[in-house]
Design a protein around this motif. Sequence first.
Motif, PDB file in Angstrom:
ATOM      1  N   MET A 122       0.831  -1.213   0.000  1.00 46.57           N
ATOM      2  CA  MET A 122       0.000   0.000   0.000  1.00 46.57           C
ATOM      3  C   MET A 122       0.862   1.258   0.000  1.00 46.57           C
ATOM      4  SD  MET A 122      -3.122  -0.948   2.591  1.00 46.57           S
ATOM      5  CE  MET A 122      -3.771   0.716   2.514  1.00 46.57           C
ATOM      6  N   LEU A 123       1.878   1.270   0.847  1.00 42.45           N
ATOM      7  CA  LEU A 123       2.769   2.436   0.907  1.00 42.45           C
ATOM      8  C   LEU A 123       3.426   2.665  -0.449  1.00 42.45           C
ATOM      9  CD1 LEU A 123       4.166   4.651   2.569  1.00 42.45           C
ATOM     10  CD2 LEU A 123       5.919   2.976   3.179  1.00 42.45           C
ATOM     11  N   PHE A 124       3.921   1.596  -1.057  1.00 42.93           N
ATOM     12  CA  PHE A 124       4.574   1.699  -2.353  1.00 42.93           C
ATOM     13  C   PHE A 124       3.613   2.262  -3.401  1.00 42.93           C
ATOM     14  CE2 PHE A 124       5.466   0.011  -6.551  1.00 42.93           C
ATOM     15  CZ  PHE A 124       6.814   0.285  -6.722  1.00 42.93           C
ATOM     16  N   LEU A 125       2.399   1.718  -3.472  1.00 41.70           N
ATOM     17  CA  LEU A 125       1.452   2.126  -4.519  1.00 41.70           C
ATOM     18  C   LEU A 125       1.041   3.583  -4.373  1.00 41.70           C
ATOM     19  CD1 LEU A 125      -0.793  -1.062  -4.756  1.00 41.70           C
ATOM     20  CD2 LEU A 125       0.907  -0.270  -6.418  1.00 41.70           C
ATOM     21  N   ARG A 142      -4.115   0.583 -11.563  1.00 42.99           N
ATOM     22  CA  ARG A 142      -4.983  -0.580 -11.760  1.00 42.99           C
ATOM     23  C   ARG A 142      -4.865  -1.542 -10.576  1.00 42.99           C
ATOM     24  NH1 ARG A 142      -9.048  -1.539 -13.092  1.00 42.99           N
ATOM     25  NH2 ARG A 142      -8.720  -3.662 -13.833  1.00 42.99           N
ATOM     26  N   MET A 143      -3.678  -1.696 -10.024  1.00 42.05           N
ATOM     27  CA  MET A 143      -3.515  -2.515  -8.822  1.00 42.05           C
ATOM     28  C   MET A 143      -4.286  -1.895  -7.662  1.00 42.05           C
ATOM     29  SD  MET A 143       0.527  -3.584  -9.022  1.00 42.05           S
ATOM     30  CE  MET A 143       0.425  -4.770  -7.687  1.00 42.05           C
ATOM     31  N   ILE A 150      -8.543   0.778  -3.345  1.00 42.23           N
ATOM     32  CA  ILE A 150      -7.938   1.949  -2.710  1.00 42.23           C
ATOM     33  C   ILE A 150      -7.545   3.013  -3.745  1.00 42.23           C
ATOM     34  CG2 ILE A 150      -7.117   0.717  -0.660  1.00 42.23           C
ATOM     35  CD1 ILE A 150      -4.333   0.575  -1.998  1.00 42.23           C
ATOM     36  N   LEU A 151      -8.222   3.023  -4.882  1.00 41.29           N
ATOM     37  CA  LEU A 151      -7.876   3.973  -5.943  1.00 41.29           C
ATOM     38  C   LEU A 151      -8.125   5.409  -5.486  1.00 41.29           C
ATOM     39  CD1 LEU A 151      -6.960   4.311  -8.915  1.00 41.29           C
ATOM     40  CD2 LEU A 151      -9.392   4.297  -9.541  1.00 41.29           C
TER      41      LEU A 151
END
Length: 276
Positions: free
Chosen positions: A144-147, A193-194, A200-201
Amino acid sequence: MQKRLFTTIHEGWLKLLFSSFSAEDREWGETLYDYSEILYRHLRFVENLYVQKGLEYSYERPGIQLTFTTEGEAARFCDEVLERIEVQLSDNGDPLAARMLHDLAYIRGVLQKNFDRTAKITAFDRSMTIDGVAFKEEALAALMLFLFEESYKEYELIVVYSYAQTQVEDKRLAEIFQVLIDESKFHLKSFARMMAKMGILAVPRMVTQEIYRFSDLKKFLEEGIEEEKGAKEQCRALAEAVENDDFQKFFTFINYQEDYHITLMEEALKRLADHG
């Protein structure tokens, strides 16, 4: 053309772009993505016009909340901002304005035919899974942090490189920035997209003028190379943390793609040094 037009087109590009990432029907999502690319090109056309005329403009824009629950609501969400762009465009015989108005009329027509789409949007439901794959707590937190960080970073780079193109006269430098824009668009699409699959977009925060209006291109590129090296390390660490073969391969793939960016920026630095 009105000064605020640039900001509204920027908003329209992002609304179409992130609506495309949220769509459950991927064919419809790709249609919205194609339309977002048209809006991005409009943004750059207007930017170049403002640069030629010496007019002030800014990539800063309002925050954007994604609040729709169906694909039909998303179509209305996009149509509303395109209507505002149409109002701000002056049909005064300017060829660029006329072309843009034709594009908008067609896109709005397609959107309006899809107002009744009932497919539910799950891009905000916080499922925290991707294609049925769940993650251990530590891996999920790292992912989550990365995205969130990298989706902002790729959006930031699109803005920075777009602005940088207006500041250089060297053709090869402009080409390098275009490749970097295209690479960042691919990464943003992959990460967003992930995020949509995980529920969580979100649209990244605004990029301020202090970030994209650099005064020293050499320093900007040197710092960019160090940031890309940091991104490579993040991808490597995430590939190790996520215990799934497909995701490990994906993040390793992204890791090695960062080498393109580093090589291109090193070429840009050398070109600046050679041309004094």
